[in-house]
Scaffold this motif. Structure first.
Motif, PDB file in Angstrom:
ATOM      1  N   THR A 162      27.793  19.616 113.608  1.00  0.00           N
ATOM      2  CA  THR A 162      26.968  20.699 113.385  1.00  0.00           C
ATOM      3  C   THR A 162      27.529  21.263 111.920  1.00  0.00           C
ATOM      4  N   VAL A 163      28.432  21.483 111.654  1.00  0.00           N
ATOM      5  CA  VAL A 163      28.945  22.245 110.433  1.00  0.00           C
ATOM      6  C   VAL A 163      28.520  21.181 109.118  1.00  0.00           C
ATOM      7  N   LEU A 164      28.489  19.849 109.532  1.00  0.00           N
ATOM      8  CA  LEU A 164      28.346  18.914 108.521  1.00  0.00           C
ATOM      9  C   LEU A 164      26.713  18.769 107.971  1.00  0.00           C
ATOM     10  N   HIS A 165      25.910  18.898 109.190  1.00  0.00           N
ATOM     11  CA  HIS A 165      24.358  19.114 108.999  1.00  0.00           C
ATOM     12  C   HIS A 165      23.904  20.093 108.248  1.00  0.00           C
ATOM     13  N   GLN A 166      24.722  21.142 108.555  1.00  0.00           N
ATOM     14  CA  GLN A 166      24.426  22.537 107.764  1.00  0.00           C
ATOM     15  C   GLN A 166      24.900  22.773 106.465  1.00  0.00           C
ATOM     16  N   HIS A 167      25.893  21.889 106.374  1.00  0.00           N
ATOM     17  CA  HIS A 167      26.459  21.914 104.979  1.00  0.00           C
ATOM     18  C   HIS A 167      25.507  20.878 104.019  1.00  0.00           C
ATOM     19  N   VAL A 168      25.212  19.920 104.414  1.00  0.00           N
ATOM     20  CA  VAL A 168      24.190  18.884 103.998  1.00  0.00           C
ATOM     21  C   VAL A 168      22.882  19.443 103.640  1.00  0.00           C
ATOM     22  N   LYS A 169      22.505  20.376 104.498  1.00  0.00           N
ATOM     23  CA  LYS A 169      21.184  21.029 104.428  1.00  0.00           C
ATOM     24  C   LYS A 169      21.477  22.075 103.219  1.00  0.00           C
ATOM     25  N   SER A 170      22.415  22.762 103.256  1.00  0.00           N
ATOM     26  CA  SER A 170      22.652  23.796 101.868  1.00  0.00           C
ATOM     27  C   SER A 170      22.873  22.993 100.829  1.00  0.00           C
ATOM     28  N   LEU A 171      23.211  21.889 100.790  1.00  0.00           N
ATOM     29  CA  LEU A 171      23.491  20.981  99.529  1.00  0.00           C
ATOM     30  C   LEU A 171      21.998  20.621  98.898  1.00  0.00           C
ATOM     31  N   LEU A 172      20.906  20.234  99.795  1.00  0.00           N
ATOM     32  CA  LEU A 172      19.741  19.964  99.460  1.00  0.00           C
ATOM     33  C   LEU A 172      18.992  20.915  99.025  1.00  0.00           C
ATOM     34  N   ASN A 221      15.123  11.332 107.721  1.00  0.00           N
ATOM     35  CA  ASN A 221      14.353  12.560 107.323  1.00  0.00           C
ATOM     36  C   ASN A 221      15.101  13.619 107.215  1.00  0.00           C
ATOM     37  N   ARG A 222      16.191  14.030 107.807  1.00  0.00           N
ATOM     38  CA  ARG A 222      16.783  15.375 107.816  1.00  0.00           C
ATOM     39  C   ARG A 222      17.627  15.224 106.397  1.00  0.00           C
ATOM     40  N   LEU A 223      17.462  14.149 105.659  1.00  0.00           N
ATOM     41  CA  LEU A 223      18.327  14.193 104.275  1.00  0.00           C
ATOM     42  C   LEU A 223      17.235  14.587 103.266  1.00  0.00           C
ATOM     43  N   THR A 224      15.905  15.155 103.618  1.00  0.00           N
ATOM     44  CA  THR A 224      15.179  15.500 102.525  1.00  0.00           C
ATOM     45  C   THR A 224      15.140  16.994 102.629  1.00  0.00           C
ATOM     46  N   PRO A 225      15.226  17.952 101.676  1.00  0.00           N
ATOM     47  CA  PRO A 225      14.990  19.167 101.748  1.00  0.00           C
ATOM     48  C   PRO A 225      13.998  20.007 102.378  1.00  0.00           C
ATOM     49  N   MET A 226      13.002  19.378 102.451  1.00  0.00           N
ATOM     50  CA  MET A 226      11.994  20.023 103.192  1.00  0.00           C
ATOM     51  C   MET A 226      10.924  18.857 103.868  1.00  0.00           C
ATOM     52  N   ASN A 227      10.254  19.212 104.937  1.00  0.00           N
ATOM     53  CA  ASN A 227       9.452  18.406 105.756  1.00  0.00           C
ATOM     54  C   ASN A 227       7.969  18.306 104.769  1.00  0.00           C
ATOM     55  N   LEU A 228       7.592  17.202 104.961  1.00  0.00           N
ATOM     56  CA  LEU A 228       6.546  16.936 103.853  1.00  0.00           C
ATOM     57  C   LEU A 228       5.511  16.024 104.666  1.00  0.00           C
ATOM     58  N   ASN A 229       4.070  16.547 104.499  1.00  0.00           N
ATOM     59  CA  ASN A 229       2.882  15.598 105.194  1.00  0.00           C
ATOM     60  C   ASN A 229       3.049  14.110 105.174  1.00  0.00           C
ATOM     61  N   SER A 230       3.471  13.520 103.923  1.00  0.00           N
ATOM     62  CA  SER A 230       3.795  12.239 103.729  1.00  0.00           C
ATOM     63  C   SER A 230       5.231  11.865 103.542  1.00  0.00           C
ATOM     64  N   GLU A 246      20.220  23.527  97.555  1.00  0.00           N
ATOM     65  CA  GLU A 246      20.782  23.786  96.277  1.00  0.00           C
ATOM     66  C   GLU A 246      20.098  23.272  95.208  1.00  0.00           C
ATOM     67  N   TRP A 247      19.959  21.779  95.208  1.00  0.00           N
ATOM     68  CA  TRP A 247      19.252  20.899  94.470  1.00  0.00           C
ATOM     69  C   TRP A 247      17.936  21.142  94.269  1.00  0.00           C
ATOM     70  N   LEU A 248      17.275  21.546  95.177  1.00  0.00           N
ATOM     71  CA  LEU A 248      15.976  21.744  95.278  1.00  0.00           C
ATOM     72  C   LEU A 248      15.831  22.941  94.204  1.00  0.00           C
TER      73      LEU A 248
END
Length: 430
Positions: free
Chosen positions: A370-380, A302-311, A382-384
């Motif tokens: 730690t850096v990897l997770h922050q980088h992946v979050k920034s990529l998500l 779920n951390r590979l999604t750009p934001m948390n969703l109710n579903s 960016e694409w959002l």
């Protein structure tokens, strides 16, 4: 205004040279250190190396006038401006300044003019006023204001010099003397004080240049709006559920969910690729509850999604529940490092750009977890932002319009990204 204003002249012995300059500073050392003057020439001397003129504004800004700037790069830039302003950059209309740009050094507004001198070749000396600045657009916008005042400075100096010239001509007419004798040997060029007959001429120039620096900053000002401010002003709805949401950039700690590299090793690379593709394209993923660390797997995916969703599209189900895999349902099952995916779909030959970039980041050994997770979050995120921009363009002009096609080219959206864009539009842009 952060700029340097200089007075330059053409010395018959040393060529075009800067003579006097004024700049703003908040460092008091610039008001105390001596100038570095390599050329010993009367015409190339203004205040002298030890004399510095300083004015202080109400906000604490110092307006400092010296023979030369302490910074070596600015000194070189000023000398280059002196050469170009006197020998190259000439206004054909003979009115106003000339603006020329250099992305490597800086940008210059210059005005060249002549001052009468009975001892000069042709009975005239070339001078120029130059404004040096790094901000191209600011210089371009304040050129009318500065150019007008530069002309007033030139006219003032010309009028003072003309009085001295006329008085000297009354004593001895230089034109007739030169025609009769054919000689023009008068030694070094004379200083501006001698040409104008005004011992305080550089104090005048300090006042003029200081006014220009202050007026330039007050006449044209910019207000910097962040993307969030601009979007909120134009369309408040676009900032909801977006990269500007509160805590959008927060990344869960490793205590809350297992690292991505650990998840890849635990599931195997092939299974992880399928789950990554399904997560990014919003294909439902169901993890059976009898799997080891089922809850941790769900949190990590779920951390590979750009934001948390109710579903969310990743859930856990009991092992008693009967499930049928389809193109839109991927089932994860297994235990003890022997996991498998049951999914009727197949990975495309070319995966979405975002998926490729995430895989490259995971394989980059220079990124710790730690850096990897922050980088992946920034990529998500960016694409959002890209998806939301494409969605707005589609709503405005249609999915096949030239505007949408060109916008996708600018953002680097390729055909293999269409499935991600469409799924994210449905999930995050409603």
């Amino acid at each position: 205004m952060n700029a340097v204003i200089g007075l330059c002249h053409f010395c018959e012995a040393h060529g075009p040279r800067p003579l006097f300059c004024t700049f703003t500073t908040d460092d008091e050392n610039h008001t105390k250190e001596s100038s570095k003057q390599a050329v010993k020439c009367t015409g190339c001397t203004s205040l002298g190396p030890e004399t510095i003129l300083v004015s202080k504004d109400d906000d604490g800004t110092f307006f400092c006038s010296r023979e030369s700037v302490l910074n070596a790069d600015v000194t070189a830039f000023l000398r280059q401006a002196a050469i170009r302003s006197i020998t190259c950059e000439v206004s054909w209309s003979k009115e106003g300044g000339v603006v020329y740009f250099s992305d490597t050094q800086g940008h210059v507004l210059s005005l060249n003019f002549q001052i009468k001198d009975t001892r000069a070749r042709g009975l005239k000396r070339w001078f120029s006023v130059v404004v040096l600045m790094k901000d191209k657009m600011l210089l371009h916008n304040i050129t009318p204001v500065l150019s007008e005042h530069m002309q007033k400075i030139a006219k003032e100096l010309q009028e003072l010099a003309e009085i001295v010239f006329d008085n000297e001509q009354k004593v001895c007419t230089q034109r007739a003397l030169r025609l009769r004798t054919g000689r023009n040997d008068f030694g070094q060029s004379r200083s501006l004080k001698q040409l104008t007959g005004d011992e305080d001429v550089f104090i005048r120039l300090h006042s003029h240049f200081s006014w220009m620096l202050k007026a330039g900053g007050l006449t044209y000002s910019e207000t910097l709006h962040t993307s969030h401010d601009m979007l909120k002003k134009l369309n408040p709805e676009t900032t909801k559920n977006s990269i500007f949401s509160a805590n959008a950039c927060n990344v869960p700690s490793d205590d809350e969910c297992i690292p991505l590299r650990f998840l890849e090793n635990m599931l195997s690379k092939s299974v992880f690729q399928i789950l990554l593709y399904c997560t990014l394209t919003r294909i439902n993923i169901i993890v059976r509850s009898d799997c080891d660390q089922a809850d941790n797997i769900v949190k990590a995916i779920n951390r590979l999604t750009p934001m948390n969703l109710n579903s969310p599209n990743v859930t856990v189900c009991s092992d008693n529940e009967q499930l049928t895999p389809t193109d839109n349902i991927c089932i994860v099952e297994g235990a003890e490092n022997n996991y498998s995916c049951i999914w009727t779909g197949v990975l495309p030959s070319k995966c979405p750009t975002l998926m490729t970039r995430i895989e490259n980041a995971i394989n980059n050994s220079k990124f710790n977890d730690t850096v990897l997770h922050q980088h992946v979050k920034s990529l998500l995120l960016e694409w959002l932002g890209i998806v939301k921009a494409v969605k707005s363009a589609i709503d405005a002009s249609g999915p096949t319009s030239d505007a949408v096609v060109n916008l996708k080219k600018v953002f680097g959206v390729t055909p293999q990204d269409d499935v991600l864009v469409k799924s994210w539009v449905r999930a995050f842009c409603t």
